[in-house]
Design an enzyme around this catalytic site. Sequence first.
Site, PDB file in Angstrom:
ATOM      1  NE  ARG A 103      28.739 -11.637   8.945  1.00 13.62           N
ATOM      2  CZ  ARG A 103      29.072 -10.791   8.182  1.00 13.62           C
ATOM      3  NH1 ARG A 103      28.966  -9.491   8.593  1.00 13.62           N
ATOM      4  NH2 ARG A 103      29.435 -11.014   6.933  1.00 13.62           N
ATOM      5  CG  ASN A 117      27.144 -11.817   4.063  1.00 16.69           C
ATOM      6  OD1 ASN A 117      26.737 -12.988   3.765  1.00 16.69           O
ATOM      7  ND2 ASN A 117      28.062 -11.268   3.391  1.00 16.69           N
ATOM      8  CG  ASN A 126     -18.766   3.843   6.244  1.00 18.07           C
ATOM      9  OD1 ASN A 126     -18.127   4.205   7.293  1.00 18.07           O
ATOM     10  ND2 ASN A 126     -17.789   3.036   5.613  1.00 18.07           N
ATOM     11  N   GLY A 157      21.894 -16.818  -3.992  1.00 18.37           N
ATOM     12  CA  GLY A 157      20.682 -16.418  -3.699  1.00 18.37           C
ATOM     13  C   GLY A 157      20.601 -14.984  -2.845  1.00 18.37           C
TER      14      GLY A 157
END
Length: 476
Positions: free
Chosen positions: A16, A233, A404, A109
Amino acid sequence: MTPIDILIMAAGKGTRMKSRLPKVLQRLAGRPLLHHVLDQAAHLQARSAIVITGHGATEVEAATAIAARVEATFDLQFVRQEPQLGTGHAVQQAVPHLREDGTVVVLSGDVPLTRPSTLRALVDACAGERLALLTVELADPTGYGRIVRGADGAVRGIVEHKDASEAQRAITEVYSGIMAVPARLLAPWLALLTNDNAQGEYYLTDIVAMAVADGLPVAAHRISDALQVAGVNSPLQLAELERAHQLRQAQALMEQGVRLADPARFDLRDDARTGARAALVCGQDVEIDVGCIFTGRVELGEGVQIGAHCCIANASIGAGAIVHPYTHIDGEKLGARVGEGALIGPYARLRPGAQLGREVHIGNFVEVKNSTLADGAKANHLAYLGDASVGERVNYGAGSITANYDGANKHRTVIEADVHIGSNCVLVAPVTIGAGATVGGGSTITKDVPAGALGVARGKQVSIADWHRPAKQPKP
Ligand code: UD1
Ligand code: CA
Protein backbone atom coordinates in the site's frame (compact mmCIF):
# COMPACT_ATOMS: atom_id res chain seq x y z
CA MET A 1 18.91 -9.84 34.76
CA THR A 2 17.98 -11.91 31.71
CA PRO A 3 19.70 -10.72 28.54
CA ILE A 4 17.39 -9.26 25.90
CA ASP A 5 17.46 -10.30 22.26
CA ILE A 6 15.33 -8.25 19.89
CA LEU A 7 13.62 -9.79 16.90
CA ILE A 8 12.31 -7.37 14.30
CA MET A 9 9.91 -8.51 11.61
CA ALA A 10 10.67 -6.67 8.41
CA ALA A 11 9.97 -9.12 5.59
CA GLY A 12 6.58 -7.76 4.53
CA LYS A 13 6.09 -6.02 1.22
CA GLY A 14 4.20 -2.88 2.15
CA THR A 15 2.15 -2.95 -1.06
CA ARG A 16 0.00 0.00 0.00
CA MET A 17 2.98 2.36 0.13
CA LYS A 18 3.13 2.02 -3.70
CA SER A 19 6.83 2.74 -3.53
CA ARG A 20 10.01 1.19 -4.91
CA LEU A 21 11.60 1.66 -1.50
CA PRO A 22 10.93 -1.21 0.95
CA LYS A 23 8.44 -0.09 3.58
CA VAL A 24 10.78 -0.34 6.56
CA LEU A 25 13.19 2.05 4.82
CA GLN A 26 10.56 4.76 4.38
CA ARG A 27 11.61 7.70 6.52
CA LEU A 28 9.98 9.17 9.59
CA ALA A 29 11.70 12.38 10.73
CA GLY A 30 14.42 11.68 8.17
CA ARG A 31 15.20 8.25 9.67
CA PRO A 32 14.17 4.87 8.20
CA LEU A 33 11.30 3.27 10.13
CA LEU A 34 13.44 0.22 10.85
CA HIS A 35 16.14 2.39 12.43
CA HIS A 36 13.58 3.89 14.81
CA VAL A 37 12.77 0.32 15.84
CA LEU A 38 16.46 -0.54 16.23
CA ASP A 39 16.75 2.43 18.57
CA GLN A 40 14.39 0.52 20.85
CA ALA A 41 16.98 -2.25 21.06
CA ALA A 42 19.54 0.30 22.18
CA HIS A 43 17.14 1.76 24.78
CA LEU A 44 16.52 -1.73 26.16
CA GLN A 45 20.27 -2.39 26.29
CA ALA A 46 19.65 -5.48 24.21
CA ARG A 47 22.39 -8.05 23.73
CA SER A 48 21.48 -8.61 20.10
CA ALA A 49 18.97 -7.78 17.41
CA ILE A 50 17.87 -10.05 14.59
CA VAL A 51 16.10 -8.44 11.66
CA ILE A 52 13.95 -10.76 9.57
CA THR A 53 14.06 -9.58 5.97
CA GLY A 54 12.33 -10.71 2.80
CA HIS A 55 10.97 -8.16 0.37
CA GLY A 56 13.81 -5.82 -0.61
CA ALA A 57 16.13 -7.76 1.72
CA THR A 58 19.37 -6.68 0.05
CA GLU A 59 18.45 -3.02 0.22
CA VAL A 60 17.14 -3.22 3.78
CA GLU A 61 20.24 -5.05 4.99
CA ALA A 62 22.66 -2.68 3.26
CA ALA A 63 20.93 0.47 4.56
CA THR A 64 20.75 -0.90 8.08
CA ALA A 65 24.18 -2.49 8.39
CA ILE A 66 25.91 0.82 7.60
CA ALA A 67 23.91 2.77 10.18
CA ALA A 68 24.36 0.03 12.76
CA ARG A 69 28.10 -0.20 12.30
CA VAL A 70 28.34 3.45 13.26
CA GLU A 71 26.17 3.49 16.35
CA ALA A 72 24.95 0.07 17.49
CA THR A 73 25.64 -1.10 20.99
CA PHE A 74 24.36 -4.61 20.25
CA ASP A 75 25.04 -7.47 17.84
CA LEU A 76 23.05 -7.12 14.63
CA GLN A 77 22.13 -10.03 12.37
CA PHE A 78 19.84 -10.46 9.40
CA VAL A 79 17.82 -13.57 8.71
CA ARG A 80 15.96 -14.04 5.46
CA GLN A 81 12.40 -15.27 5.28
CA GLU A 82 11.55 -16.42 1.76
CA PRO A 83 8.69 -16.92 1.05
CA GLN A 84 6.67 -15.15 3.76
CA LEU A 85 4.30 -17.65 5.29
CA GLY A 86 3.16 -15.64 8.29
CA THR A 87 4.46 -14.08 11.49
CA GLY A 88 5.01 -17.47 13.17
CA HIS A 89 7.01 -18.65 10.16
CA ALA A 90 9.03 -15.41 10.32
CA VAL A 91 10.02 -16.02 13.93
CA GLN A 92 10.82 -19.67 13.12
CA GLN A 93 13.56 -18.48 10.75
CA ALA A 94 15.28 -16.75 13.65
CA VAL A 95 15.11 -19.65 16.09
CA PRO A 96 18.45 -21.24 15.09
CA HIS A 97 20.11 -17.88 15.86
CA LEU A 98 18.50 -17.33 19.27
CA ARG A 99 20.33 -18.05 22.51
CA GLU A 100 18.45 -20.16 25.07
CA ASP A 101 19.14 -17.90 28.05
CA GLY A 102 17.57 -14.74 26.62
CA THR A 103 14.24 -12.95 26.65
CA VAL A 104 13.08 -12.41 23.08
CA VAL A 105 11.26 -9.15 22.38
CA VAL A 106 9.33 -9.33 19.10
CA LEU A 107 8.90 -5.99 17.30
CA SER A 108 7.73 -4.92 13.85
CA GLY A 109 9.96 -2.93 11.55
CA ASP A 110 7.06 -0.66 10.63
CA VAL A 111 6.00 0.36 14.17
CA PRO A 112 8.27 3.29 15.03
CA LEU A 113 6.77 5.12 18.02
CA THR A 114 6.77 2.64 20.90
CA ARG A 115 8.06 4.29 24.07
CA PRO A 116 11.09 2.66 25.73
CA SER A 117 9.25 2.72 29.08
CA THR A 118 6.45 0.61 27.54
CA LEU A 119 8.86 -2.04 26.32
CA ARG A 120 10.64 -1.98 29.65
CA ALA A 121 7.30 -2.66 31.41
CA LEU A 122 6.62 -5.51 28.98
CA VAL A 123 10.01 -7.09 29.69
CA ASP A 124 9.31 -6.73 33.43
CA ALA A 125 5.96 -8.49 32.95
CA CYS A 126 7.77 -11.33 31.17
CA ALA A 127 10.28 -11.53 34.04
CA GLY A 128 12.37 -14.05 32.12
CA GLU A 129 9.76 -16.77 32.58
CA ARG A 130 6.35 -15.83 31.12
CA LEU A 131 4.89 -14.98 27.76
CA ALA A 132 4.00 -11.28 27.96
CA LEU A 133 1.83 -9.51 25.36
CA LEU A 134 1.57 -5.81 24.71
CA THR A 135 -2.11 -5.12 24.19
CA VAL A 136 -4.10 -2.01 23.41
CA GLU A 137 -7.72 -0.97 23.65
CA LEU A 138 -9.05 0.23 20.27
CA ALA A 139 -12.40 1.87 19.53
CA ASP A 140 -12.26 0.16 16.12
CA PRO A 141 -10.41 -3.17 16.46
CA THR A 142 -11.13 -4.28 12.86
CA GLY A 143 -8.29 -6.32 11.38
CA TYR A 144 -6.43 -6.96 14.61
CA GLY A 145 -5.95 -10.10 16.65
CA ARG A 146 -8.36 -10.04 19.63
CA ILE A 147 -7.28 -10.85 23.18
CA VAL A 148 -9.59 -13.59 24.42
CA ARG A 149 -9.87 -13.73 28.20
CA GLY A 150 -11.53 -16.34 30.43
CA ALA A 151 -14.22 -15.65 33.02
CA ASP A 152 -11.42 -15.05 35.55
CA GLY A 153 -9.95 -12.35 33.31
CA ALA A 154 -6.86 -14.44 32.45
CA VAL A 155 -5.67 -14.40 28.82
CA ARG A 156 -6.72 -17.60 27.02
CA GLY A 157 -5.51 -16.84 23.51
CA ILE A 158 -5.43 -14.51 20.53
CA VAL A 159 -7.85 -14.96 17.70
CA GLU A 160 -7.14 -13.22 14.41
CA HIS A 161 -9.89 -10.99 12.99
CA LYS A 162 -10.49 -13.25 9.98
CA ASP A 163 -10.88 -16.30 12.22
CA ALA A 164 -12.96 -14.59 14.92
CA SER A 165 -16.63 -15.22 15.70
CA GLU A 166 -19.09 -12.30 15.91
CA ALA A 167 -18.78 -12.36 19.70
CA GLN A 168 -14.96 -12.33 19.54
CA ARG A 169 -15.01 -9.47 17.03
CA ALA A 170 -16.78 -7.38 19.67
CA ILE A 171 -13.64 -7.56 21.84
CA THR A 172 -11.83 -4.20 21.76
CA GLU A 173 -8.57 -5.28 23.41
CA VAL A 174 -6.18 -6.27 20.62
CA TYR A 175 -2.69 -7.68 20.28
CA SER A 176 -0.23 -4.94 19.33
CA GLY A 177 2.18 -7.23 17.48
CA ILE A 178 4.74 -6.81 20.28
CA MET A 179 5.55 -9.55 22.80
CA ALA A 180 8.30 -10.64 25.18
CA VAL A 181 8.96 -14.34 25.64
CA PRO A 182 11.74 -16.53 27.08
CA ALA A 183 13.70 -18.02 24.15
CA ARG A 184 13.71 -21.50 25.68
CA LEU A 185 9.87 -21.59 25.57
CA LEU A 186 9.54 -20.09 22.12
CA ALA A 187 11.26 -22.78 20.03
CA PRO A 188 9.11 -25.77 21.14
CA TRP A 189 5.88 -23.79 20.65
CA LEU A 190 6.85 -22.59 17.17
CA ALA A 191 7.52 -26.19 16.17
CA LEU A 192 3.85 -26.96 16.82
CA LEU A 193 2.37 -24.17 14.65
CA THR A 194 0.09 -25.10 11.77
CA ASN A 195 -1.41 -22.97 9.02
CA ASP A 196 -4.88 -24.36 9.46
CA ASN A 197 -6.71 -21.01 9.60
CA ALA A 198 -8.60 -18.47 7.50
CA GLN A 199 -5.41 -17.03 5.95
CA GLY A 200 -3.43 -20.27 5.56
CA GLU A 201 -0.56 -18.64 7.49
CA TYR A 202 1.61 -19.67 10.42
CA TYR A 203 0.37 -17.31 13.14
CA LEU A 204 2.81 -16.35 15.86
CA THR A 205 -0.24 -15.48 17.93
CA ASP A 206 -1.16 -19.20 18.20
CA ILE A 207 1.61 -19.66 20.80
CA VAL A 208 -0.59 -17.88 23.36
CA ALA A 209 -3.06 -20.77 23.53
CA MET A 210 -0.07 -23.17 23.69
CA ALA A 211 1.31 -21.36 26.73
CA VAL A 212 -2.09 -21.58 28.39
CA ALA A 213 -2.33 -25.31 27.54
CA ASP A 214 1.12 -25.78 29.16
CA GLY A 215 -0.30 -24.23 32.31
CA LEU A 216 1.89 -21.13 32.02
CA PRO A 217 0.34 -17.78 32.93
CA VAL A 218 0.26 -15.24 30.07
CA ALA A 219 0.80 -11.62 31.07
CA ALA A 220 -0.85 -8.77 29.17
CA HIS A 221 0.58 -5.29 29.51
CA ARG A 222 -2.31 -3.13 28.34
CA ILE A 223 -1.81 0.46 27.16
CA SER A 224 -4.33 3.01 25.93
CA ASP A 225 -2.05 5.07 23.67
CA ALA A 226 -2.63 3.49 20.24
CA LEU A 227 0.07 5.66 18.68
CA GLN A 228 2.75 3.60 20.39
CA VAL A 229 1.77 0.48 18.49
CA ALA A 230 0.56 2.07 15.25
CA GLY A 231 2.11 0.63 12.12
CA VAL A 232 2.76 2.27 8.78
CA ASN A 233 0.93 0.75 5.83
CA SER A 234 0.21 3.75 3.62
CA PRO A 235 1.56 7.23 2.87
CA LEU A 236 -1.31 8.68 4.90
CA GLN A 237 -0.41 6.62 7.97
CA LEU A 238 3.25 7.56 7.54
CA ALA A 239 2.31 11.25 7.51
CA GLU A 240 0.07 10.81 10.58
CA LEU A 241 2.88 9.19 12.56
CA GLU A 242 5.30 11.85 11.35
CA ARG A 243 3.05 14.58 12.80
CA ALA A 244 2.63 12.64 16.05
CA HIS A 245 6.39 12.18 16.36
CA GLN A 246 7.04 15.85 15.60
CA LEU A 247 4.48 16.89 18.19
CA ARG A 248 6.27 14.75 20.79
CA GLN A 249 9.58 16.43 19.92
CA ALA A 250 7.97 19.87 20.00
CA GLN A 251 6.42 19.18 23.40
CA ALA A 252 9.76 17.99 24.80
CA LEU A 253 11.41 21.23 23.63
CA MET A 254 8.60 23.35 25.08
CA GLU A 255 9.01 21.57 28.41
CA GLN A 256 12.64 22.77 28.32
CA GLY A 257 11.34 26.32 27.85
CA VAL A 258 11.71 26.72 24.10
CA ARG A 259 8.90 28.88 22.75
CA LEU A 260 7.45 27.40 19.60
CA ALA A 261 4.80 29.63 18.02
CA ASP A 262 2.93 26.48 17.02
CA PRO A 263 4.03 22.96 18.04
CA ALA A 264 1.95 21.58 15.17
CA ARG A 265 4.11 23.44 12.66
CA PHE A 266 7.56 22.32 13.72
CA ASP A 267 9.90 19.71 12.23
CA LEU A 268 13.16 18.22 13.44
CA ARG A 269 14.71 15.49 11.31
CA ASP A 270 17.78 13.35 10.89
CA ASP A 271 20.01 14.39 8.02
CA ALA A 272 19.76 11.57 5.49
CA ARG A 273 22.75 12.98 3.53
CA THR A 274 25.25 13.07 6.37
CA GLY A 275 23.64 10.54 8.70
CA ALA A 276 23.57 13.18 11.48
CA ARG A 277 20.96 12.40 14.14
CA ALA A 278 18.27 14.96 14.79
CA ALA A 279 19.28 17.12 17.75
CA LEU A 280 18.06 20.64 18.48
CA VAL A 281 20.00 22.03 21.41
CA CYS A 282 18.57 25.29 22.72
CA GLY A 283 19.67 27.84 25.28
CA GLN A 284 17.23 29.83 27.38
CA ASP A 285 14.54 32.02 25.80
CA VAL A 286 14.79 30.69 22.28
CA GLU A 287 11.82 31.59 20.08
CA ILE A 288 10.91 29.68 16.94
CA ASP A 289 8.17 30.88 14.63
CA VAL A 290 5.94 28.62 12.54
CA GLY A 291 6.96 26.33 9.71
CA CYS A 292 10.67 25.89 10.49
CA ILE A 293 12.53 22.69 9.61
CA PHE A 294 15.63 21.71 11.57
CA THR A 295 17.86 18.94 10.23
CA GLY A 296 20.75 17.10 11.87
CA ARG A 297 22.41 18.82 14.80
CA VAL A 298 21.42 22.45 15.30
CA GLU A 299 22.44 24.57 18.29
CA LEU A 300 20.58 27.77 19.14
CA GLY A 301 22.16 29.99 21.79
CA GLU A 302 20.35 31.93 24.46
CA GLY A 303 17.71 34.33 23.18
CA VAL A 304 18.00 33.28 19.54
CA GLN A 305 14.95 34.11 17.44
CA ILE A 306 14.14 32.08 14.35
CA GLY A 307 11.60 33.65 12.00
CA ALA A 308 8.90 31.80 10.12
CA HIS A 309 9.69 29.19 7.47
CA CYS A 310 13.42 28.87 7.98
CA CYS A 311 15.28 25.66 7.07
CA ILE A 312 18.34 25.12 9.26
CA ALA A 313 20.65 22.10 9.01
CA ASN A 314 23.88 21.23 10.83
CA ALA A 315 24.52 24.71 12.15
CA SER A 316 25.14 26.63 15.32
CA ILE A 317 23.59 30.03 15.96
CA GLY A 318 25.13 32.20 18.67
CA ALA A 319 23.27 33.85 21.54
CA GLY A 320 21.04 36.78 20.66
CA ALA A 321 21.21 36.22 16.91
CA ILE A 322 18.07 36.84 14.89
CA VAL A 323 17.29 34.78 11.83
CA HIS A 324 14.55 36.45 9.81
CA PRO A 325 11.91 34.51 7.84
CA TYR A 326 12.61 32.31 4.81
CA THR A 327 16.28 31.89 5.55
CA HIS A 328 18.08 28.73 4.46
CA ILE A 329 21.11 27.66 6.48
CA ASP A 330 22.73 24.35 5.53
CA GLY A 331 26.08 23.36 7.01
CA GLU A 332 25.95 19.86 5.46
CA LYS A 333 29.16 18.08 6.56
CA LEU A 334 31.31 21.19 7.11
CA GLY A 335 28.82 22.94 9.39
CA ALA A 336 27.80 26.60 9.46
CA ARG A 337 28.21 29.03 12.34
CA VAL A 338 26.43 32.29 13.05
CA GLY A 339 28.01 34.54 15.67
CA GLU A 340 26.36 36.11 18.67
CA GLY A 341 24.02 39.00 17.94
CA ALA A 342 24.12 38.46 14.18
CA LEU A 343 21.19 39.44 11.95
CA ILE A 344 20.45 37.02 9.14
CA GLY A 345 17.82 37.27 6.40
CA PRO A 346 15.05 37.50 5.46
CA TYR A 347 15.75 35.29 2.42
CA ALA A 348 19.42 34.67 3.21
CA ARG A 349 21.32 31.54 2.28
CA LEU A 350 24.23 30.23 4.32
CA ARG A 351 25.99 27.21 2.86
CA PRO A 352 28.60 24.76 4.18
CA GLY A 353 31.59 26.43 5.78
CA ALA A 354 29.87 29.78 6.38
CA GLN A 355 31.53 31.05 9.57
CA LEU A 356 30.07 34.35 10.74
CA GLY A 357 31.43 36.34 13.68
CA ARG A 358 29.59 38.46 16.21
CA GLU A 359 27.04 40.96 14.97
CA VAL A 360 27.54 40.09 11.32
CA HIS A 361 24.64 41.19 9.10
CA ILE A 362 23.58 39.06 6.15
CA GLY A 363 20.59 40.51 4.36
CA ASN A 364 18.11 39.44 1.72
CA PHE A 365 19.27 37.35 -1.22
CA VAL A 366 22.81 37.09 0.07
CA GLU A 367 24.59 33.74 -0.34
CA VAL A 368 27.63 32.79 1.73
CA LYS A 369 29.65 29.63 1.07
CA ASN A 370 32.89 28.41 2.66
CA SER A 371 33.67 31.92 3.87
CA THR A 372 34.64 33.54 7.10
CA LEU A 373 33.14 36.90 8.05
CA ALA A 374 34.78 38.52 11.06
CA ASP A 375 32.88 40.46 13.74
CA GLY A 376 30.69 43.29 12.51
CA ALA A 377 31.03 42.54 8.77
CA LYS A 378 27.95 43.32 6.69
CA ALA A 379 26.57 42.11 3.37
CA ASN A 380 23.04 43.40 3.31
CA HIS A 381 21.66 42.95 -0.18
CA LEU A 382 21.84 40.65 -3.21
CA ALA A 383 25.42 39.43 -2.89
CA TYR A 384 27.65 36.35 -3.13
CA LEU A 385 30.61 35.51 -0.91
CA GLY A 386 32.27 32.21 -1.84
CA ASP A 387 35.70 31.04 -0.61
CA ALA A 388 36.32 34.43 0.98
CA SER A 389 37.94 35.70 4.17
CA VAL A 390 36.25 38.90 5.20
CA GLY A 391 37.73 41.10 7.94
CA GLU A 392 36.06 42.96 10.78
CA ARG A 393 33.58 45.73 9.96
CA VAL A 394 33.81 45.20 6.20
CA ASN A 395 30.87 46.60 4.28
CA TYR A 396 30.13 44.52 1.22
CA GLY A 397 27.90 46.37 -1.23
CA ALA A 398 24.68 45.34 -2.86
CA GLY A 399 25.04 43.12 -5.90
CA SER A 400 28.75 42.40 -5.38
CA ILE A 401 30.16 38.93 -5.89
CA THR A 402 33.35 36.97 -5.52
CA ALA A 403 34.22 35.24 -8.79
CA ASN A 404 35.75 32.26 -7.02
CA TYR A 405 35.62 29.70 -9.79
CA ASP A 406 37.64 29.95 -12.99
CA GLY A 407 35.90 27.02 -14.60
CA ALA A 408 38.40 24.52 -13.24
CA ASN A 409 39.56 25.58 -9.78
CA LYS A 410 38.27 27.56 -6.82
CA HIS A 411 40.30 30.50 -5.54
CA ARG A 412 40.13 32.61 -2.38
CA THR A 413 39.28 36.26 -1.98
CA VAL A 414 40.75 38.07 1.01
CA ILE A 415 39.03 41.25 2.15
CA GLU A 416 40.87 42.77 5.09
CA ALA A 417 39.36 44.71 7.99
CA ASP A 418 37.40 47.94 7.42
CA VAL A 419 37.25 47.54 3.65
CA HIS A 420 34.32 49.13 1.83
CA ILE A 421 33.20 47.27 -1.29
CA GLY A 422 30.81 49.36 -3.39
CA SER A 423 27.76 48.01 -5.17
CA ASN A 424 27.87 45.64 -8.11
CA CYS A 425 31.55 44.75 -7.89
CA VAL A 426 33.16 41.55 -9.17
CA LEU A 427 36.18 40.42 -7.16
CA VAL A 428 38.01 37.97 -9.40
CA ALA A 429 39.85 35.51 -7.16
CA PRO A 430 42.58 35.03 -6.17
CA VAL A 431 42.65 38.64 -5.03
CA THR A 432 43.30 40.59 -1.83
CA ILE A 433 41.78 43.92 -0.82
CA GLY A 434 44.05 45.49 1.81
CA ALA A 435 42.82 46.83 5.15
CA GLY A 436 40.77 50.02 4.97
CA ALA A 437 40.72 50.01 1.15
CA THR A 438 37.69 51.08 -0.88
CA VAL A 439 36.46 49.48 -4.09
CA GLY A 440 34.40 51.76 -6.29
CA GLY A 441 30.94 50.60 -7.29
CA GLY A 442 30.72 48.65 -10.54
CA SER A 443 34.40 47.62 -10.52
CA THR A 444 35.71 44.34 -11.80
CA ILE A 445 38.77 43.82 -9.62
CA THR A 446 41.41 41.44 -10.96
CA LYS A 447 44.48 42.82 -9.14
CA ASP A 448 45.15 43.31 -5.43
CA VAL A 449 44.13 46.68 -3.97
CA PRO A 450 46.68 47.97 -1.43
CA ALA A 451 45.62 48.89 2.10
CA GLY A 452 44.02 52.32 2.36
CA ALA A 453 43.74 52.76 -1.45
CA LEU A 454 40.72 53.27 -3.69
CA GLY A 455 40.45 50.61 -6.36
CA VAL A 456 38.25 51.44 -9.36
CA ALA A 457 38.03 49.42 -12.55
CA ARG A 458 35.28 50.50 -14.89
CA GLY A 459 34.64 52.53 -18.02
CA LYS A 460 34.87 56.30 -17.49
CA GLN A 461 31.58 58.19 -17.58
CA VAL A 462 31.23 60.68 -20.43
CA SER A 463 28.50 63.23 -21.01
CA ILE A 464 27.59 64.21 -24.60
CA ALA A 465 25.73 67.48 -24.55
CA ASP A 466 22.42 68.08 -26.35
CA TRP A 467 21.85 64.45 -27.08
CA HIS A 468 18.81 63.78 -29.25
CA ARG A 469 17.13 60.43 -28.87
CA PRO A 470 15.91 58.92 -32.14
CA ALA A 471 12.27 59.95 -32.81
CA LYS A 472 9.58 57.46 -33.76
CA GLN A 473 8.86 57.41 -37.53
CA PRO A 474 5.24 58.39 -38.36
CA LYS A 475 3.20 55.44 -39.80
CA PRO A 476 2.86 55.61 -43.61
C1 UD1 B 1 -0.43 -9.20 13.32
C2 UD1 B 1 -0.97 -10.11 14.40
C3 UD1 B 1 -2.24 -9.52 15.00
C4 UD1 B 1 -1.97 -8.13 15.52
C5 UD1 B 1 -1.36 -7.26 14.42
C6 UD1 B 1 -0.90 -5.95 14.98
C7 UD1 B 1 -0.35 -12.35 13.69
C8 UD1 B 1 -0.82 -13.61 13.09
N1 UD1 B 1 -1.27 -11.40 13.83
O1 UD1 B 1 -1.41 -9.19 12.29
O2 UD1 B 1 -2.70 -10.33 16.04
O3 UD1 B 1 -3.15 -7.53 16.01
O4 UD1 B 1 -0.21 -7.90 13.84
O5 UD1 B 1 -0.47 -5.14 13.94
O6 UD1 B 1 0.80 -12.23 14.06
N2 UD1 B 1 5.77 -10.27 8.53
C9 UD1 B 1 6.89 -10.95 8.16
N3 UD1 B 1 6.75 -12.17 7.57
C10 UD1 B 1 5.54 -12.72 7.35
C11 UD1 B 1 4.38 -12.01 7.74
C12 UD1 B 1 4.54 -10.79 8.34
O7 UD1 B 1 8.02 -10.49 8.36
O8 UD1 B 1 5.49 -13.84 6.83
C13 UD1 B 1 5.93 -8.97 9.19
C14 UD1 B 1 5.25 -7.84 8.45
O9 UD1 B 1 6.14 -7.24 7.54
C15 UD1 B 1 4.89 -6.90 9.58
C16 UD1 B 1 4.63 -7.84 10.75
O10 UD1 B 1 5.30 -9.04 10.43
O11 UD1 B 1 5.96 -6.04 9.91
C17 UD1 B 1 3.15 -8.08 11.01
O12 UD1 B 1 2.61 -8.72 9.88
P1 UD1 B 1 1.17 -8.39 9.35
O13 UD1 B 1 0.90 -9.19 8.15
O14 UD1 B 1 0.99 -6.93 9.26
O15 UD1 B 1 0.29 -8.97 10.55
P2 UD1 B 1 -1.19 -8.64 10.80
O16 UD1 B 1 -2.04 -9.43 9.90
O17 UD1 B 1 -1.40 -7.19 10.81
CA1 CA C 1 -0.15 -5.20 10.37
